[in-house]
Write a protein that holds these residues in place. Structure first.
Motif, PDB file in Angstrom:
ATOM      1  N   PRO A 436      38.613 -24.911  72.959  1.00  0.00           N
ATOM      2  CA  PRO A 436      37.506 -24.698  72.006  1.00  0.00           C
ATOM      3  C   PRO A 436      36.494 -23.678  72.544  1.00  0.00           C
ATOM      4  CG  PRO A 436      37.979 -27.037  72.275  1.00  0.00           C
ATOM      5  CD  PRO A 436      38.782 -26.324  73.315  1.00  0.00           C
ATOM      6  N   ASP A 437      35.790 -23.034  71.628  1.00  0.00           N
ATOM      7  CA  ASP A 437      34.861 -21.970  72.007  1.00  0.00           C
ATOM      8  C   ASP A 437      33.710 -22.473  72.864  1.00  0.00           C
ATOM      9  OD1 ASP A 437      36.425 -20.233  70.597  1.00  0.00           O
ATOM     10  OD2 ASP A 437      35.191 -20.283  68.783  1.00  0.00           O
ATOM     11  N   ASP A 438      33.323 -23.748  72.713  1.00  0.00           N
ATOM     12  CA  ASP A 438      32.157 -24.249  73.451  1.00  0.00           C
ATOM     13  C   ASP A 438      32.504 -24.773  74.844  1.00  0.00           C
ATOM     14  OD1 ASP A 438      33.640 -26.374  72.553  1.00  0.00           O
ATOM     15  OD2 ASP A 438      31.901 -27.629  72.055  1.00  0.00           O
ATOM     16  N   VAL A 439      33.759 -24.682  75.257  1.00  0.00           N
ATOM     17  CA  VAL A 439      34.159 -25.176  76.588  1.00  0.00           C
ATOM     18  C   VAL A 439      33.872 -24.094  77.624  1.00  0.00           C
ATOM     19  CG1 VAL A 439      36.101 -25.863  78.039  1.00  0.00           C
ATOM     20  CG2 VAL A 439      35.906 -26.754  75.717  1.00  0.00           C
ATOM     21  N   LEU A 440      33.181 -24.488  78.717  1.00  0.00           N
ATOM     22  CA  LEU A 440      32.834 -23.568  79.798  1.00  0.00           C
ATOM     23  C   LEU A 440      33.298 -24.151  81.133  1.00  0.00           C
ATOM     24  CD1 LEU A 440      29.154 -22.692  78.772  1.00  0.00           C
ATOM     25  CD2 LEU A 440      31.202 -21.360  78.260  1.00  0.00           C
ATOM     26  N   VAL A 441      33.426 -23.277  82.129  1.00  0.00           N
ATOM     27  CA  VAL A 441      33.678 -23.719  83.505  1.00  0.00           C
ATOM     28  C   VAL A 441      32.568 -23.174  84.388  1.00  0.00           C
ATOM     29  CG1 VAL A 441      36.175 -23.903  83.271  1.00  0.00           C
ATOM     30  CG2 VAL A 441      35.173 -21.719  83.920  1.00  0.00           C
ATOM     31  N   ASP A 442      32.255 -23.926  85.467  1.00  0.00           N
ATOM     32  CA  ASP A 442      31.237 -23.480  86.426  1.00  0.00           C
ATOM     33  C   ASP A 442      31.963 -22.719  87.529  1.00  0.00           C
ATOM     34  OD1 ASP A 442      28.992 -23.043  87.866  1.00  0.00           O
ATOM     35  OD2 ASP A 442      28.659 -25.121  88.460  1.00  0.00           O
ATOM     36  N   ALA A 443      31.898 -21.380  87.500  1.00  0.00           N
ATOM     37  CA  ALA A 443      32.718 -20.593  88.413  1.00  0.00           C
ATOM     38  C   ALA A 443      32.067 -19.254  88.697  1.00  0.00           C
ATOM     39  CB  ALA A 443      34.120 -20.380  87.825  1.00  0.00           C
ATOM     40  N   ASP A 444      32.539 -18.621  89.785  1.00  0.00           N
ATOM     41  CA  ASP A 444      32.207 -17.230  90.070  1.00  0.00           C
ATOM     42  C   ASP A 444      33.236 -16.383  89.324  1.00  0.00           C
ATOM     43  OD1 ASP A 444      32.470 -14.619  91.397  1.00  0.00           O
ATOM     44  OD2 ASP A 444      31.000 -15.398  92.818  1.00  0.00           O
ATOM     45  N   THR A 524      42.538 -21.165  98.267  1.00  0.00           N
ATOM     46  CA  THR A 524      41.232 -21.448  98.889  1.00  0.00           C
ATOM     47  C   THR A 524      40.109 -21.259  97.882  1.00  0.00           C
ATOM     48  OG1 THR A 524      42.057 -20.754 101.045  1.00  0.00           O
ATOM     49  CG2 THR A 524      39.676 -20.803 100.756  1.00  0.00           C
ATOM     50  N   ILE A 525      40.179 -20.195  97.070  1.00  0.00           N
ATOM     51  CA  ILE A 525      39.156 -19.947  96.045  1.00  0.00           C
ATOM     52  C   ILE A 525      39.149 -21.091  95.036  1.00  0.00           C
ATOM     53  CG2 ILE A 525      38.524 -18.441  94.125  1.00  0.00           C
ATOM     54  CD1 ILE A 525      39.503 -16.079  95.787  1.00  0.00           C
ATOM     55  N   ALA A 526      40.334 -21.527  94.599  1.00  0.00           N
ATOM     56  CA  ALA A 526      40.413 -22.623  93.631  1.00  0.00           C
ATOM     57  C   ALA A 526      39.799 -23.903  94.197  1.00  0.00           C
ATOM     58  CB  ALA A 526      41.868 -22.860  93.224  1.00  0.00           C
ATOM     59  N   GLU A 527      40.119 -24.232  95.443  1.00  0.00           N
ATOM     60  CA  GLU A 527      39.576 -25.458  96.043  1.00  0.00           C
ATOM     61  C   GLU A 527      38.081 -25.351  96.260  1.00  0.00           C
ATOM     62  OE1 GLU A 527      41.980 -25.844  99.510  1.00  0.00           O
ATOM     63  OE2 GLU A 527      43.683 -26.730  98.436  1.00  0.00           O
ATOM     64  N   ALA A 528      37.570 -24.134  96.581  1.00  0.00           N
ATOM     65  CA  ALA A 528      36.125 -23.956  96.736  1.00  0.00           C
ATOM     66  C   ALA A 528      35.391 -24.195  95.425  1.00  0.00           C
ATOM     67  CB  ALA A 528      35.823 -22.545  97.248  1.00  0.00           C
ATOM     68  N   HIS A 529      36.072 -24.038  94.291  1.00  0.00           N
ATOM     69  CA  HIS A 529      35.477 -24.299  92.978  1.00  0.00           C
ATOM     70  C   HIS A 529      35.675 -25.752  92.546  1.00  0.00           C
ATOM     71  CE1 HIS A 529      35.257 -19.909  92.678  1.00  0.00           C
ATOM     72  NE2 HIS A 529      34.468 -20.057  91.637  1.00  0.00           N
ATOM     73  N   GLY A 530      36.228 -26.582  93.428  1.00  0.00           N
ATOM     74  CA  GLY A 530      36.486 -27.968  93.063  1.00  0.00           C
ATOM     75  C   GLY A 530      37.735 -28.128  92.224  1.00  0.00           C
ATOM     76  N   GLY A 531      38.610 -27.141  92.229  1.00  0.00           N
ATOM     77  CA  GLY A 531      39.837 -27.197  91.443  1.00  0.00           C
ATOM     78  C   GLY A 531      41.054 -27.117  92.332  1.00  0.00           C
ATOM     79  N   THR A 547      49.499 -22.643  87.790  1.00  0.00           N
ATOM     80  CA  THR A 547      48.454 -23.298  87.004  1.00  0.00           C
ATOM     81  C   THR A 547      47.178 -23.400  87.828  1.00  0.00           C
ATOM     82  OG1 THR A 547      50.102 -24.581  85.791  1.00  0.00           O
ATOM     83  CG2 THR A 547      47.814 -25.339  85.685  1.00  0.00           C
ATOM     84  N   LEU A 548      46.131 -22.735  87.357  1.00  0.00           N
ATOM     85  CA  LEU A 548      44.808 -22.799  87.982  1.00  0.00           C
ATOM     86  C   LEU A 548      43.986 -23.827  87.209  1.00  0.00           C
ATOM     87  CD1 LEU A 548      42.541 -21.765  89.846  1.00  0.00           C
ATOM     88  CD2 LEU A 548      42.073 -19.989  88.148  1.00  0.00           C
ATOM     89  N   THR A 549      43.583 -24.905  87.877  1.00  0.00           N
ATOM     90  CA  THR A 549      42.806 -25.971  87.256  1.00  0.00           C
ATOM     91  C   THR A 549      41.367 -25.908  87.756  1.00  0.00           C
ATOM     92  OG1 THR A 549      44.773 -27.374  87.159  1.00  0.00           O
ATOM     93  CG2 THR A 549      42.640 -28.454  86.870  1.00  0.00           C
ATOM     94  N   LEU A 550      40.411 -25.865  86.822  1.00  0.00           N
ATOM     95  CA  LEU A 550      38.987 -25.791  87.162  1.00  0.00           C
ATOM     96  C   LEU A 550      38.243 -26.906  86.432  1.00  0.00           C
ATOM     97  CD1 LEU A 550      38.424 -21.938  86.788  1.00  0.00           C
ATOM     98  CD2 LEU A 550      38.648 -23.211  88.917  1.00  0.00           C
ATOM     99  N   PRO A 551      37.229 -27.514  87.080  1.00  0.00           N
ATOM    100  CA  PRO A 551      36.444 -28.542  86.383  1.00  0.00           C
ATOM    101  C   PRO A 551      35.583 -27.924  85.284  1.00  0.00           C
ATOM    102  CG  PRO A 551      35.525 -28.083  88.547  1.00  0.00           C
ATOM    103  CD  PRO A 551      36.797 -27.320  88.468  1.00  0.00           C
ATOM    104  N   ARG A 552      35.425 -28.660  84.205  1.00  0.00           N
ATOM    105  CA  ARG A 552      34.579 -28.172  83.109  1.00  0.00           C
ATOM    106  C   ARG A 552      33.111 -28.174  83.519  1.00  0.00           C
ATOM    107  NH1 ARG A 552      36.249 -30.576  77.273  1.00  0.00           N
ATOM    108  NH2 ARG A 552      34.180 -29.690  76.898  1.00  0.00           N
ATOM    109  N   TYR A 553      32.359 -27.258  82.946  1.00  0.00           N
ATOM    110  CA  TYR A 553      30.921 -27.197  83.202  1.00  0.00           C
ATOM    111  C   TYR A 553      30.229 -28.262  82.362  1.00  0.00           C
ATOM    112  CZ  TYR A 553      26.079 -25.620  82.852  1.00  0.00           C
ATOM    113  OH  TYR A 553      24.710 -25.554  82.872  1.00  0.00           O
TER     114      TYR A 553
END
Length: 560
Positions: A436-444, A524-531, A547-553
């Motif tokens: 969905p358009d309103d879904v965001l992730v907290d990431a660099d 390492t980058i993925a794990e630093a983002h909590g994913g 598959t890159l998994t990232l936590p939702r913001y």
């Protein structure tokens, strides 16, 4: 190498080093606690393997640097994260010895008070229940090395209990018929009985004067060892913070400066000389002044330690940023030829329009419409070239990590645009968005873009020699209540299972000219983002699916 390792067979390690590094000659020296200290001070050794306790002391005193941690040694099932503890043993008929508290007023056999598994780990465990083995036992019987002498002291009745390294009892079945473990601790997955919590396994470390190039070669060589072939293996350095915390609690090793006598200890130690109320008052005054001085000195020392820690953390952060930056430049370098061709197209168009204007001017056929048309095309092509350069500069710029809420769809689209913008004959990249358009992730955004670009580049390399219908790359975006998944799929040839399991190991690569660091940095980058970053065989039995998994913001909860 510490002398208490003499019961372990290190010959496979020596043989492996001689086989993989034939340009050097390696030899093993077995040293006790004092001998190893002297060898490090004199610089007569290049590397050392010792227990975690002495490593922490040598790291603080002489600046030795751990390279790797023993992953599988002579003890099946040991792990670098938790593989080292103490076991308290007693004769099977000593039913009165069940808990560590039962060691009070008993004779306890130990290797020595400087032994990590042979004394200090148990000391820390007893300190947590308010006991001190040097004070609360009837007597400490110091047997020295080898550790088997502790077992013999218990068997001979010279001691009521003894302290040995975990898994030593299991290595001698004949002992298990006569001895049992006091206060066993439940440790899921650990194959041996222990009376304490576990600490990281043995490290291999280099001295300050050791050549960095030699240390690098030895590290790469040891990472290649396997249990199946060499009876042991090594992994990336473990976190020895738990050892620091133990030493800080016991105020020994690098934290010995924290130990100071209290008034009660002084009174117990020198009670024959404590005579009268006047002397107690004088001692109290002296003690008060002394403590004030020690507090100031300790505060200054602690502040110094905190400053040093902050400096190390800042240095580690800068090193990570440098590694990320070099990884991005490596991707750009691999695409440099196609990037140059892409820039040549707008530059060639600009040149053609400029020469056309000159010919028309020389032939006196230059009209206002022709000038406007040529100028417009020149501006368009210049904007195109500038856009390409801007994207490349933005991607390659070195900067600190900047996390924030960002759209995963935008991340994928920007990565695809940068990937295709640097290529003449770019493959088709299909983006399947189910987020969905309103879904965001907290990431660099730049770091995630780096991961996606690396995965797309790997997919391009895997399909470069295939037919056009198998060169299409796909990005699928999905989300649930807590996570967002970005999957990159190629249609290349499948990898064998053993290669698939090794993809994220440092220095492992299937490319003839690869370094084997790209996917390790991406994980390492993925794990630093909590994913996390995972890989499996692609759909329909072809290619790979990363598959890159990232936590939702999640927006901060509003406060009143």
């Amino acid at each position: 190498m510490r002398d208490d390792s003499i019961t372990m067979d290190w010959r496979p390690l020596l043989q492996h080093l001689q086989d993989t590094l034939p340009g050097y000659r390696f030899s093993l020296q077995y040293l006790d606690h004092n001998g190893l200290n002297q060898a490090v001070e004199s610089g007569t050794i290049a590397f050392l393997i010792t227990n975690p306790g002495q490593y922490v002391e040598l790291e603080s005193r002489h600046g030795v640097t751990r390279l790797l941690t023993l992953d599988h040694g002579m003890q099946e099932g040991s792990a670098s994260g938790a593989a080292f503890g103490s076991t308290v043993i007693a004769l099977r008929d000593r039913a009165d010895l069940q808990q560590l508290q039962d060691l009070r007023n008993q004779r306890l056999a130990v290797v020595g008070q400087e032994a990590f598994a042979g004394y200090q780990i148990l000391w820390g465990e007893m300190a947590r229940i308010g006991m001190d083995p040097a004070v609360d036992t009837a007597r400490l019987i110091r047997t020295g090395l080898p550790m088997e002498q502790v077992v013999q002291a218990v068997l001979d009745g010279k001691a009521d209990a003894g302290v040995i390294r975990t898994c030593l009892l299991e290595a001698h079945p004949q002992w298990q018929q006569q001895l049992r473990v006091v206060a066993p601790v439940q440790l899921p997955g650990f194959p041996c009985a222990s009376s304490t919590r576990l600490y990281p396994n043995w490290p291999v470390a280099s001295l300050r004067g050791t050549s960095p190039e030699l240390a690098k070669q030895l590290t790469a060589s040891l990472l290649g060892m396997t249990v199946a072939a060499d009876q042991m293996s090594w992994s990336v350095p473990a976190d020895y913070q738990s050892v620091h915390e133990l030493f800080r609690t016991l105020e020994i090793g690098p934290y010995a400066y924290l130990r100071e006598p209290t008034l009660m200890v002084l009174a117990q130690r020198y009670w024959p000389w404590v005579a009268g109320l006047a002397l107690l008052i004088v001692l109290w005054i002296v003690y008060t002044v002394h403590v004030e001085h020690q507090v100031r000195a300790r505060t200054a020392a602690l502040q110094q330690a905190l400053d040093a820690r902050d400096a190390l953390e800042d240095k580690a952060r800068q090193a990570k940023e440098q590694a990320d930056h070099m990884a991005r430049l490596s991707v750009l370098g691999e695409l440099s030829s196609t990037l140059a061709h892409e820039l040549n197209q707008p530059l060639a168009a600009i040149g053609n329009y400029a020469r056309s204007l000159l010919r028309r001017a020389n032939q006196q056929r230059l009209t206002d419409d022709a000038v406007r048309t040529a100028a417009g095309e020149v501006a368009t092509q210049a904007d195109r070239a500038a856009d390409i350069v801007t994207r490349i500069r933005s991607f390659s710029r070195k900067r600190s990590a900047q996390s924030g809420p960002v759209s995963p769809v935008r991340l994928a689209e920007d990565a695809v645009a940068l990937f295709r913008g640097m290529m003449v004959h770019a493959p088709t990249v299909l983006v399947h968005n189910r987020v969905p358009d309103d879904v965001l992730v907290d990431a660099d955004a730049l770091q995630i873009q780096q991961v996606l670009l690396n995965l797309l580049k790997n997919g391009l390399d895997a399909t470069r020699q295939l037919e056009p219908e198998h060169q299409t790359l796909q990005i699928a975006l999905d989300a649930d209540a807590r996570q967002v998944q970005l999957a990159v799929q190629d249609d290349g040839e499948p990898l064998p299972p053993d290669a698939l399991h090794s993809l994220f190991q440092p220095f492992y690569t299937t490319k003839p000219d690869g370094l084997g660091l790209g996917l390790a940095i991406c994980r390492t980058i993925a794990e630093a983002h909590g994913g996390r970053l995972d890989a499996r065989a692609g759909d329909h039995g072809r290619g790979l699916r990363f598959t890159l998994t990232l936590p939702r913001y999640l927006p901060p909860f509003p406060t009143c």
